[in-house]
Design an enzyme around this catalytic site. Structure first.
Site, PDB file in Angstrom:
ATOM      1  N   SER A  75       0.785  -1.237   0.000  1.00 57.88           N
ATOM      2  CA  SER A  75       0.000   0.000   0.000  1.00 57.88           C
ATOM      3  C   SER A  75       0.812   1.279   0.000  1.00 57.88           C
ATOM      4  O   SER A  75       0.233   2.363  -0.109  1.00 57.88           O
ATOM      5  CB  SER A  75      -0.968   0.003   1.189  1.00 57.88           C
ATOM      6  OG  SER A  75      -2.030  -0.897   0.956  1.00 57.88           O
ATOM      7  N   GLY A 307       2.795  -0.763   4.166  1.00 53.68           N
ATOM      8  CA  GLY A 307       2.253  -1.597   3.106  1.00 53.68           C
ATOM      9  C   GLY A 307       2.388  -3.068   3.442  1.00 53.68           C
ATOM     10  O   GLY A 307       3.357  -3.480   4.084  1.00 53.68           O
TER      11      GLY A 307
END
Length: 352
Positions: A75, A307
């Site tokens: 992410s 992420g």
């Protein structure tokens, strides 16, 4: 044998007199505690840089992981995409408080009431397609992990359901699939090409890529694993299921350069950077801006993004003083805990 290798194979390099502030020892502890098979870190204050790695590149064959190795950033991709959207806002091609229907008519349910800003900061209340069984790249999907997906196919899954009307903040990968399509509509180019043209090439991020349907990572890289309960090699996969929400690959040096450029105002206007740093409360341990997370430490706030994509965890943090911490973990039988990760952040940024 595997645990012995993971305990003792530690590689570290020191550049320009940099000090690791104990980060190297913390990486070793996480590996020894089965929180990671490999761990990479980079600490920089602008003048001095330390890079290090702990663990093994391959749990069966051993080998030291390279501190400069590639990894899936998950992410953190969102920060790249949000930066492109804010650049388009600077160019007058999109207004953050316009409804998404203004640019992608009919794509998003109730799109006349959902703004671009709400999509950027996850207040759009769009259902996350990754909540559906078989649609999360954070979980083992067997041979399905090599399947190719199209963005609108993912949105079809997302828009088949609605979140409860609870007024809460909801992180949703669906938002950034929509933003990828927005970038493509406004520019006429694939979103990855715009990321490359606007960010990767200008900053000379030669070790960052948008892989598309490519299943592997460039060398060198440490393998990513998933416990089932034995560790299974999850390195190779088609990341199109993440697309603009999390498909990118990078290195600690490139992520540091990107975050430093963004947060020092080199990629957007001052107004757009202020907008990115204007946050909403999440109840998730951080505040969220426009593609940026804000973490409060005892000595102040650090900015960046985390992420996750099966086999890989990434954390990219930077303080306003210019100090940065970038880490990648390949989880073992567990993920590194929040206490372990934030403990390294506190030691790095606060000195204790």
């Amino acid at each position: 044998m595997m645990q012995t290798l993971m305990n003792v194979l530690v590689a570290a390099t020191v550049a320009a007199g940099g000090q690791d502030l104990g980060v190297g020892q913390e990486l070793e502890r996480i590996v020894a505690g089965k929180g990671a098979t490999a761990a990479l870190a980079r600490v920089s204050d602008g003048n001095r840089t330390w890079t290090g790695a702990a663990g093994v590149r391959d749990v069966e064959r051993g080998g030291r992981p390279s501190p400069n190795g590639y990894f899936r950033i998950g992410s953190v991709t969102k920060t790249f995409v949000a930066t492109v959207v804010l650049q388009l806002a600077d160019e007058g091609k999109v207004r953050l408080d316009d409804p998404i229907d203004e640019y992608l008519p009919g794509l998003v349910p109730d799109g006349e009431r959902v703004t671009v800003r709400q999509i950027l900061n996850h207040t759009s209340h769009l259902y996350d397609y990754m909540s559906e069984p078989g649609y999360s790249t954070n979980r083992w999907r067997g041979e399905a992990r090599f399947r190719s997906y199209q963005p609108r196919e993912l949105l079809k899954v997302a828009f088949a359901k609605k979140l409860p009307d609870d007024g809460r903040w909801h992180y949703s990968n669906t938002n950034y699939v929509v933003l990828g399509l927005l970038v493509e509509k406004l520019t006429g180019n694939p979103y990855g090409q715009e990321v490359e043209r606007r960010i990767l090439r200008p900053l000379k991020l030669r070790h960052t890529l948008v892989p598309g349907d490519r299943a592997g990572l460039p060398s060198p890289h440490a393998k990513g694993y998933e416990p089932l309960p034995e560790l299974v090699d999850a390195t190779r996969m088609n990341p199109s299921l993440d697309w603009a929400a999390g498909e990118m690959i990078s290195t600690t040096a490139d992520l540091e350069r990107f975050m430093s450029a963004l947060l020092s105002g080199k990629l957007t206007s001052a107004a757009s950077l202020r907008a990115m740093r204007t946050t909403v409360e999440t109840g998730a341990g951080f505040a969220y801006g426009l593609g940026l997370q804000a973490y409060k430490l005892p000595c102040g706030t650090v900015w960046g993004h985390s992420g996750e994509l099966i086999g890989y965890l990434t954390f990219a943090f930077r303080s306003d003083s210019g100090k940065s911490l970038t880490m990648s973990f390949n989880p073992s039988t567990r993920n590194p805990s929040t206490e372990e990760v934030m403990g390294i952040a506190v030691r790095t940024f606060c000195g204790s």
